[in-house]
Motif scaffolding. Structure first.
Motif, PDB file in Angstrom:
ATOM      1  N   TYR A 186      11.866 -70.599  56.200  1.00  0.00           N
ATOM      2  CA  TYR A 186      11.744 -72.051  56.093  1.00  0.00           C
ATOM      3  C   TYR A 186      13.078 -72.772  55.872  1.00  0.00           C
ATOM      4  CZ  TYR A 186       6.944 -70.633  54.927  1.00  0.00           C
ATOM      5  OH  TYR A 186       5.688 -70.070  54.930  1.00  0.00           O
ATOM      6  N   HIS A 244      13.797 -77.943  51.139  1.00  0.00           N
ATOM      7  CA  HIS A 244      13.934 -76.497  50.912  1.00  0.00           C
ATOM      8  C   HIS A 244      14.164 -76.194  49.436  1.00  0.00           C
ATOM      9  CE1 HIS A 244      14.221 -72.358  51.924  1.00  0.00           C
ATOM     10  NE2 HIS A 244      15.392 -72.266  51.344  1.00  0.00           N
ATOM     11  N   ARG A 250      11.003 -76.353  47.673  1.00  0.00           N
ATOM     12  CA  ARG A 250      10.226 -75.137  47.966  1.00  0.00           C
ATOM     13  C   ARG A 250      10.654 -73.996  47.036  1.00  0.00           C
ATOM     14  NH1 ARG A 250      11.658 -75.044  52.881  1.00  0.00           N
ATOM     15  NH2 ARG A 250       9.799 -76.125  53.608  1.00  0.00           N
ATOM     16  N   ASN A 259       1.413 -72.308  54.044  1.00  0.00           N
ATOM     17  CA  ASN A 259       2.457 -73.035  54.779  1.00  0.00           C
ATOM     18  C   ASN A 259       2.883 -72.234  56.001  1.00  0.00           C
ATOM     19  OD1 ASN A 259       3.280 -75.331  52.737  1.00  0.00           O
ATOM     20  ND2 ASN A 259       2.997 -73.456  51.557  1.00  0.00           N
ATOM     21  N   ILE A 289       4.363 -70.579  59.210  1.00  0.00           N
ATOM     22  CA  ILE A 289       5.727 -70.611  59.737  1.00  0.00           C
ATOM     23  C   ILE A 289       5.699 -71.276  61.100  1.00  0.00           C
ATOM     24  CG2 ILE A 289       7.704 -69.188  60.357  1.00  0.00           C
ATOM     25  CD1 ILE A 289       6.184 -66.994  58.545  1.00  0.00           C
ATOM     26  N   LYS A 290       6.624 -72.191  61.293  1.00  0.00           N
ATOM     27  CA  LYS A 290       6.683 -72.918  62.569  1.00  0.00           C
ATOM     28  C   LYS A 290       7.427 -72.157  63.625  1.00  0.00           C
ATOM     29  CE  LYS A 290       6.443 -77.214  60.099  1.00  0.00           C
ATOM     30  NZ  LYS A 290       7.069 -78.369  59.630  1.00  0.00           N
TER      31      LYS A 290
END
Length: 153
Positions: A70, A84, A87, A150, A152-153
């Motif tokens: 991320y 970030h 996070r 969340n 992962i993209k």
């Protein structure tokens, strides 16, 4: 995707890997890193960063995985950096909820540990006395929950 990284992390620790290596390398299936590279990259963070008893290595391993999955690379996007860091602070707080701190010396204060660069021998007594495998397990579980929530993209 494997959401059972705690078992792998604990196995790595029980085989003699340090706390950071155990967490970081357990997530190679997600990060795409070669396990040997992951072990080498995270080797400096065991024992609270080179056995200096600073930030718990299990947390450092967790934070490094989060960075790969991320993290940011932009120099100028303060929003991305802020998100970030938020996070990482969240992950740290989730670990703290179970262990009160992310600082190695505080986690091990009842054991009277030192900062000698010479690692303790991994004996049966070591594993009975050290709570580190619990920290490794917690960090991996916290990260698994975060990844599940969340994607992962």
């Amino acid at each position: 995707m494997n959401y059972g990284h705690a078992e792998k992390a604990c196995k790595l620790f029980a085989e003699g890997r340090n706390c950071a290596q155990s967490v970081f390398a357990a997530f190679c299936d997600v990060t795409g890193l070669d396990e040997e590279l992951a072990l080498r990259l995270s080797s400096s963070f065991g024992g609270g960063m080179g056995r200096m008893r600073e930030v718990c290595g299990a947390c450092s391993g967790m934070f490094m995985v989060a960075g790969i999955l991320y993290g940011y690379s932009s120099m100028n996007d303060d929003n991305e950096k802020s998100e970030h860091y938020k996070r990482i602070q969240y992950l740290a707080e989730e670990f703290r909820k179970q262990h009160d701190t992310i600082i190695c010396r505080d986690l091990l204060k009842k054991l009277n540990v030192n900062s000698s660069p010479v690692p303790d021998k991994r004996t049966e007594e070591y594993y009975k006395a050290r709570p580190c495998i619990r920290f490794v397990c917690t960090a991996a579980k916290v990260l698994d929950r975060y990844i599940a929530d969340n994607p992962i993209k």
